[in-house]
Design a protein around this motif. Structure first.
Motif, PDB file in Angstrom:
ATOM      1  N   SER A 144     -87.293 -32.942  18.946  1.00  0.00           N
ATOM      2  CA  SER A 144     -87.643 -32.078  20.075  1.00  0.00           C
ATOM      3  C   SER A 144     -88.846 -31.205  19.729  1.00  0.00           C
ATOM      4  CB  SER A 144     -86.446 -31.190  20.418  1.00  0.00           C
ATOM      5  OG  SER A 144     -86.843 -30.027  21.095  1.00  0.00           O
ATOM      6  N   ARG A 145     -89.846 -31.206  20.611  1.00  0.00           N
ATOM      7  CA  ARG A 145     -91.048 -30.396  20.374  1.00  0.00           C
ATOM      8  C   ARG A 145     -90.684 -28.913  20.234  1.00  0.00           C
ATOM      9  NH1 ARG A 145     -96.792 -30.799  21.556  1.00  0.00           N
ATOM     10  NH2 ARG A 145     -97.596 -28.704  21.866  1.00  0.00           N
ATOM     11  N   ASN A 203     -94.505 -22.710  20.728  1.00  0.00           N
ATOM     12  CA  ASN A 203     -94.532 -24.018  21.377  1.00  0.00           C
ATOM     13  C   ASN A 203     -95.459 -23.934  22.588  1.00  0.00           C
ATOM     14  OD1 ASN A 203     -94.018 -26.609  22.275  1.00  0.00           O
ATOM     15  ND2 ASN A 203     -92.013 -26.108  23.122  1.00  0.00           N
ATOM     16  N   ALA A 210     -91.220 -26.719  16.809  1.00  0.00           N
ATOM     17  CA  ALA A 210     -91.993 -25.475  16.789  1.00  0.00           C
ATOM     18  C   ALA A 210     -91.132 -24.330  16.246  1.00  0.00           C
ATOM     19  CB  ALA A 210     -92.500 -25.142  18.191  1.00  0.00           C
ATOM     20  N   GLY A 217     -93.348 -34.151  17.736  1.00  0.00           N
ATOM     21  CA  GLY A 217     -92.591 -33.300  18.635  1.00  0.00           C
ATOM     22  C   GLY A 217     -92.599 -33.926  20.016  1.00  0.00           C
ATOM     23  N   VAL A 218     -91.425 -34.251  20.547  1.00  0.00           N
ATOM     24  CA  VAL A 218     -91.323 -34.971  21.817  1.00  0.00           C
ATOM     25  C   VAL A 218     -90.486 -34.180  22.817  1.00  0.00           C
ATOM     26  CG1 VAL A 218     -91.604 -37.205  20.652  1.00  0.00           C
ATOM     27  CG2 VAL A 218     -89.300 -36.323  21.057  1.00  0.00           C
ATOM     28  N   SER A 219     -90.685 -34.467  24.097  1.00  0.00           N
ATOM     29  CA  SER A 219     -89.931 -33.742  25.127  1.00  0.00           C
ATOM     30  C   SER A 219     -88.527 -34.297  25.313  1.00  0.00           C
ATOM     31  CB  SER A 219     -90.684 -33.768  26.459  1.00  0.00           C
ATOM     32  OG  SER A 219     -90.856 -35.098  26.904  1.00  0.00           O
ATOM     33  N   HIS A 239     -98.819 -38.428  22.625  1.00  0.00           N
ATOM     34  CA  HIS A 239     -99.347 -38.571  21.270  1.00  0.00           C
ATOM     35  C   HIS A 239    -100.300 -39.760  21.260  1.00  0.00           C
ATOM     36  CE1 HIS A 239     -96.685 -35.557  19.649  1.00  0.00           C
ATOM     37  NE2 HIS A 239     -95.661 -36.154  20.236  1.00  0.00           N
ATOM     38  N   ASP A 298     -95.051 -38.978  25.252  1.00  0.00           N
ATOM     39  CA  ASP A 298     -95.310 -37.543  25.149  1.00  0.00           C
ATOM     40  C   ASP A 298     -96.785 -37.225  24.988  1.00  0.00           C
ATOM     41  OD1 ASP A 298     -92.711 -35.778  24.992  1.00  0.00           O
ATOM     42  OD2 ASP A 298     -92.280 -37.729  24.086  1.00  0.00           O
ATOM     43  N   ALA A 323     -98.675 -28.783  25.994  1.00  0.00           N
ATOM     44  CA  ALA A 323     -99.299 -29.971  25.400  1.00  0.00           C
ATOM     45  C   ALA A 323    -100.770 -30.061  25.810  1.00  0.00           C
ATOM     46  CB  ALA A 323     -98.560 -31.222  25.838  1.00  0.00           C
TER      47      ALA A 323
END
Length: 143
Positions: A53-54, A65, A58, A13-15, A121, A119, A68
């Motif tokens: 998309s994070r 969500n 979610a 999940g990324v911004s 990770h 992001d 982070a």
């Protein structure tokens, strides 16, 4: 019934899908033509990496969500030597990763460092003398 020992896709999940796609492209990981503006798929050896998309991930999983933080998950990239760890960490940082923990000898007898993608990770770059690799770079676990 039992499940085969495999993971088909790991989705992060990324911004910003575009920004993350560009980061992984700088590593030399090309996106598949199955990708679109909302999701990127990258073929790895034996599995696929997805960037999505994070918030959408979610929502799809029906979970909140939350902000982070440490999610209790790391991804590992194993190499065959300590020198290899140093070289990979240097390369990924030059591609835009953040150095989290410089490579060093670790308590379990190996050598590793941690970097974070755009992001956050976490990726462990590791040499594990107890887990040899085959000719394709796949880790071989003892029976």
């Amino acid at each position: 019934m039992s499940l085969e020992r495999r993971i088909s896709i790991i989705t992060l999940g990324v911004s910003d899908v575009g920004r993350s796609t560009e980061f992984y492209a700088r590593l030399g990981w090309a996106k598949s033509s199955a990708s679109n503006d909302n999701i990127t798929f990258i073929q790895l050896k034996g599995t696929v990496l997805g960037l999505f998309s994070r918030a959408s991930l979610a929502e799809d999983a029906h979970v909140e969500n939350t902000p982070a933080g440490f999610a209790g998950v790391t991804l590992a990239y194993n190499v065959s030597s300590e020198i290899g760890v140093d070289a990979v960490v240097k390369f990924v940082v030059s591609c835009g990763a953040t150095l989290i923990k410089a490579p060093q000898k670790v308590f379990w007898g190996g050598y590793s460092g941690y970097v974070a993608d755009p992001d956050g990770h976490l990726w462990e770059i590791a040499f594990n003398p107890f887990f040899p690799q085959d000719e394709h770079g796949h880790v071989i676990l003892p029976d």
